[in-house]
Design a protein around this motif. Sequence first.
Motif, PDB file in Angstrom:
ATOM      1  N   HIS A 155      70.202  20.366 -27.421  1.00 17.52           N
ATOM      2  CA  HIS A 155      69.168  19.328 -27.515  1.00 17.52           C
ATOM      3  C   HIS A 155      68.889  19.043 -28.995  1.00 17.52           C
ATOM      4  CE1 HIS A 155      67.848  19.072 -23.272  1.00 17.52           C
ATOM      5  NE2 HIS A 155      68.172  20.359 -23.206  1.00 17.52           N
TER       6      HIS A 155
ATOM      7  N   LYS B 190      60.610  20.154 -29.604  1.00 19.31           N
ATOM      8  CA  LYS B 190      59.495  20.699 -28.839  1.00 19.31           C
ATOM      9  C   LYS B 190      59.025  21.987 -29.497  1.00 19.31           C
ATOM     10  CE  LYS B 190      61.143  18.976 -24.341  1.00 19.31           C
ATOM     11  NZ  LYS B 190      60.156  17.897 -24.231  1.00 19.31           N
TER      12      LYS B 190
ATOM     13  N   LYS C  12      57.590  25.069 -24.862  1.00 21.08           N
ATOM     14  CA  LYS C  12      57.947  23.841 -24.138  1.00 21.08           C
ATOM     15  C   LYS C  12      59.460  23.648 -24.111  1.00 21.08           C
ATOM     16  CE  LYS C  12      53.685  21.182 -24.442  1.00 21.08           C
ATOM     17  NZ  LYS C  12      53.060  19.883 -24.789  1.00 21.08           N
TER      18      LYS C  12
ATOM     19  N   GLU D 239      61.626  23.459 -20.682  1.00 19.12           N
ATOM     20  CA  GLU D 239      62.607  22.402 -20.390  1.00 19.12           C
ATOM     21  C   GLU D 239      63.924  23.019 -19.923  1.00 19.12           C
ATOM     22  OE1 GLU D 239      64.134  18.464 -20.145  1.00 19.12           O
ATOM     23  OE2 GLU D 239      62.091  19.233 -20.345  1.00 19.12           O
TER      24      GLU D 239
ATOM     25  N   SER E 100      63.374  16.161  -9.944  1.00 16.45           N
ATOM     26  CA  SER E 100      62.869  16.518 -11.276  1.00 16.45           C
ATOM     27  C   SER E 100      61.347  16.587 -11.217  1.00 16.45           C
ATOM     28  CB  SER E 100      63.304  15.477 -12.308  1.00 16.45           C
ATOM     29  OG  SER E 100      62.814  14.208 -11.955  1.00 16.45           O
TER      30      SER E 100
ATOM     31  N   THR F 170      57.573  17.194 -13.527  1.00 13.83           N
ATOM     32  CA  THR F 170      56.883  17.240 -14.815  1.00 13.83           C
ATOM     33  C   THR F 170      55.799  18.292 -14.714  1.00 13.83           C
ATOM     34  OG1 THR F 170      57.302  14.886 -15.198  1.00 13.83           O
ATOM     35  CG2 THR F 170      55.547  15.936 -16.504  1.00 13.83           C
TER      36      THR F 170
END
Length: 369
Positions: A210, A215, A219, A223, A343, A345
Amino acid sequence: MWLQFLLVSCLSVLGLAASTYRCPASVLGHSKYVKVFEQNCYEFVVHKPSNFSDAQNYCKEYGGNLAMIKNTYINNFIGNTLEKTYNIHNQSVWIGLQYSPQHQSFIWMDGSELSTSQNQQFLKQTPKENQNCVSYIPNKKLWRNSVCETNLLLEPREYSRKIFICQYQAILVNSTALPNRGKLTVDDCPRNISRDRYLQVYGTKCYLFHVNDVKTFHKADAECQLFGGRLVTVDSEDVDTYIQNELYNKYGYLKIPVWIGLRYSSVHGTFVWLDGSRRQLSNFRYDSHKLSEKCVGFSAYDGKWLTLKCASILLPYVCEFEPQISATESPTKPPSKATTCPSITCELLCGMEGYKKDPNGCLKCECDL
């Protein structure tokens, strides 16, 4: 026992076979200076400066050659080892590359020619007369033309004496192939991860870089967990070199560190990996090991680790995943229908505990305490 056998367990980059290699018996007595990488043994002869021909003769006496650096992984491994293990940074080191008048080009000690990509490793310099041998500069990870042996009437012998690296073929002691598995590909990675240039496989793991997202530490790990992984565990020099090589060469990422899955545990009183394993490798930058900063970043510039504040610093990150393939599944057997997880959140920071899963194996926005 390791002095007797110098056994090194390693995972084949080309498949999933777990193999054990040892160095030839001729170099067992040099084990303090020997390391195994990519099925070869490398002896770092840092205590015996020699001219090029004497260095090559030393290696040949024990059944090897001066080291032949034929890919970027080996190039980085050599540089990292010289700097981290032997504290050698800008000192020239002989490698097994020499100019051949017959071929009108540089030739490796095994007779193979220098490739175009390998030729890019030379420092930008104008070679001087008689600079027909090649040395390696650890802190630059580049090569330079050097005088093989000086004329004692004109220059002191020390001018051409350098430390050097020998390369020997490692001996396969044991190979335990996992049944019915072929070469690992990105198709074996979790199905809910996009197949693009940021998803890679190395050894028996999948890695997602990534580099375009930032982040905080927790976090970033959350992820990774949403897709079934964790922040990467850098538990060997092979993986350390691989991560640095990909960040430095493939993604050109040098600006800021990236999060890896290492943080300080007050319970253990030391840094531990998020998967709960103890640290076998330590590569902290000498001036950046502060216990007030509990999480660890990885520098693509020099491969070093540095401690950082977990909650206030935003960094890119690397996730690690287990391949989704059964050890007993035949490669010709059609894949079973997989549950497609939606997915989610989630703002919860579940840290090392991770998230709960529902009966279908899909993640829920609840901490698994």
